[in-house]
Write a protein that holds these residues in place. Structure first.
Motif, PDB file in Angstrom:
ATOM      1  N   GLU A 199      -3.816  -9.580   2.691  1.00 54.22           N
ATOM      2  CA  GLU A 199      -2.509  -9.180   2.226  1.00 54.22           C
ATOM      3  C   GLU A 199      -2.548  -9.023   0.783  1.00 54.22           C
ATOM      4  O   GLU A 199      -1.901  -8.025   0.353  1.00 54.22           O
ATOM      5  N   GLU A 200      -3.073 -10.090   0.031  1.00 60.67           N
ATOM      6  CA  GLU A 200      -3.085  -9.907  -1.372  1.00 60.67           C
ATOM      7  C   GLU A 200      -3.708  -8.646  -1.931  1.00 60.67           C
ATOM      8  O   GLU A 200      -3.672  -8.098  -2.827  1.00 60.67           O
ATOM      9  N   LYS A 219      -1.925  -5.284  -1.621  1.00 65.19           N
ATOM     10  CA  LYS A 219      -1.019  -5.308  -2.400  1.00 65.19           C
ATOM     11  C   LYS A 219       0.469  -4.277  -1.729  1.00 65.19           C
ATOM     12  O   LYS A 219       0.916  -4.975  -0.856  1.00 65.19           O
ATOM     13  N   ASP A 220       0.576  -3.354  -2.323  1.00 62.55           N
ATOM     14  CA  ASP A 220       1.697  -2.612  -1.753  1.00 62.55           C
ATOM     15  C   ASP A 220       1.648  -1.852  -0.319  1.00 62.55           C
ATOM     16  O   ASP A 220       2.464  -1.566   0.305  1.00 62.55           O
ATOM     17  N   ALA A 221       0.362  -2.063   0.021  1.00 62.05           N
ATOM     18  CA  ALA A 221       0.011  -1.536   1.328  1.00 62.05           C
ATOM     19  C   ALA A 221       0.182  -2.439   2.603  1.00 62.05           C
ATOM     20  O   ALA A 221      -0.391  -2.440   3.436  1.00 62.05           O
ATOM     21  N   LYS A 222       0.601  -3.706   2.275  1.00 65.54           N
ATOM     22  CA  LYS A 222       0.443  -4.864   2.949  1.00 65.54           C
ATOM     23  C   LYS A 222       1.204  -4.666   4.114  1.00 65.54           C
ATOM     24  O   LYS A 222       2.143  -3.772   4.331  1.00 65.54           O
ATOM     25  N   TYR A 223       1.055  -5.227   5.286  1.00 67.92           N
ATOM     26  CA  TYR A 223       1.739  -5.193   6.406  1.00 67.92           C
ATOM     27  C   TYR A 223       2.973  -6.240   6.894  1.00 67.92           C
ATOM     28  O   TYR A 223       3.490  -5.978   7.646  1.00 67.92           O
ATOM     29  N   GLY A 224       2.927  -7.028   5.676  1.00 64.25           N
ATOM     30  CA  GLY A 224       4.013  -8.033   5.929  1.00 64.25           C
ATOM     31  C   GLY A 224       3.810  -9.219   6.833  1.00 64.25           C
ATOM     32  O   GLY A 224       4.786  -9.903   7.664  1.00 64.25           O
ATOM     33  N   TYR A 231       2.165  -2.020  11.627  1.00 68.68           N
ATOM     34  CA  TYR A 231       3.384  -3.239  11.290  1.00 68.68           C
ATOM     35  C   TYR A 231       3.860  -3.983  12.681  1.00 68.68           C
ATOM     36  O   TYR A 231       5.059  -3.953  12.833  1.00 68.68           O
ATOM     37  N   GLU A 246       6.978  -5.778   6.836  1.00 66.38           N
ATOM     38  CA  GLU A 246       6.733  -4.444   6.228  1.00 66.38           C
ATOM     39  C   GLU A 246       7.013  -3.342   7.261  1.00 66.38           C
ATOM     40  O   GLU A 246       7.153  -3.724   8.766  1.00 66.38           O
TER      41      GLU A 246
END
Length: 208
Positions: free
Chosen positions: A2-3, A6-11, A122, A160
């Motif tokens: 997830e890190e 970055k902004d494309a992470k799945y939550g 997601y 996300e």
């Protein structure tokens, strides 16, 4: 992971759920029955899996390799607790059904978090729709004869991804507090919004 995204992470909840399911399909997992094998056999299985895992841990993420002793210590601690309860659950439930006993399954997530029928990617990493309950429990030949769905008067979302009815600001905060909308496992504030007729209708259809 997830890190890295970055902004494309799945939550993700970051609790290791996705890796567990990935390991299952890669045949890189330890099963309950493995805890009943000899110590030597269990160590051999763990060692083989760890050799594969550490390639990713070191090569992809640049982290320190996980030592075998750490994994075995974890298995010893928690394995000792669950060993007395390990059985063939499929046979247990099949016998119960033949005796006329009623079997109830409980689920947590809605249709849109199902790995196959949800808003992929997601989603959760498992099948969350009702039809999979007998399969996951070990009695795939049995059909559900009653499904009870619970729908809130508003919408909530963890993680996300698209959420078309989402509310923001003070209105969202008031709804979140009124509903106690915080993740059960992580305590994260859930995203909240208005009742979604389209999503709810879809959920009713796939959940049966």
């Amino acid at each position: 992971e997830e890190e890295r995204l970055k902004d494309a992470k799945y939550g993700s909840t970051r609790r290791g759920i996705a890796p567990v399911y990935a390991d299952k399909y890669l045949k890189k997992g330890i099963r309950m029955c493995d805890l009943l094998e000899s110590r030597e056999t269990l160590v051999k299985k763990v060692s083989g899996i760890l050799a594969y895992k550490n390639l990713t841990i070191k090569g992809v993420y640049g982290a320190d390799a996980t030592p075998e002793s750490e994994i075995m210590g974890w298995l010893d601690k928690y394995g000792a607790i669950i060993k007395p309860f390990i059985c063939d659950t499929g046979a247990f439930l099949d016998k119960s059904a033949k005796e006329g006993k009623r079997i109830m399954f409980e689920a947590q997530l809605g249709a849109l978090r199902d790995i196959d029928f949800g808003i992929y990617p997601y989603t959760s990493s498992s099948n969350t729709i009702a039809a999979y309950a007998p399969i996951g429990a070990g009695i795939p030949k049995y059909k559900l004869d009653n499904t009870i769905g619970i729908v809130k008067a508003y919408s909530s979302c963890v993680g996300e991804g698209p959420f078309t009815v989402e509310m923001f600001g003070e209105e969202a905060e008031a709804l979140r507090e009124a509903g106690g909308e915080y993740g059960a496992a992580t305590g994260r504030p859930r995203r909240v919004g208005a009742f979604d007729v389209v999503a709810s209708r879809y959920g009713v259809r796939v959940q049966g």
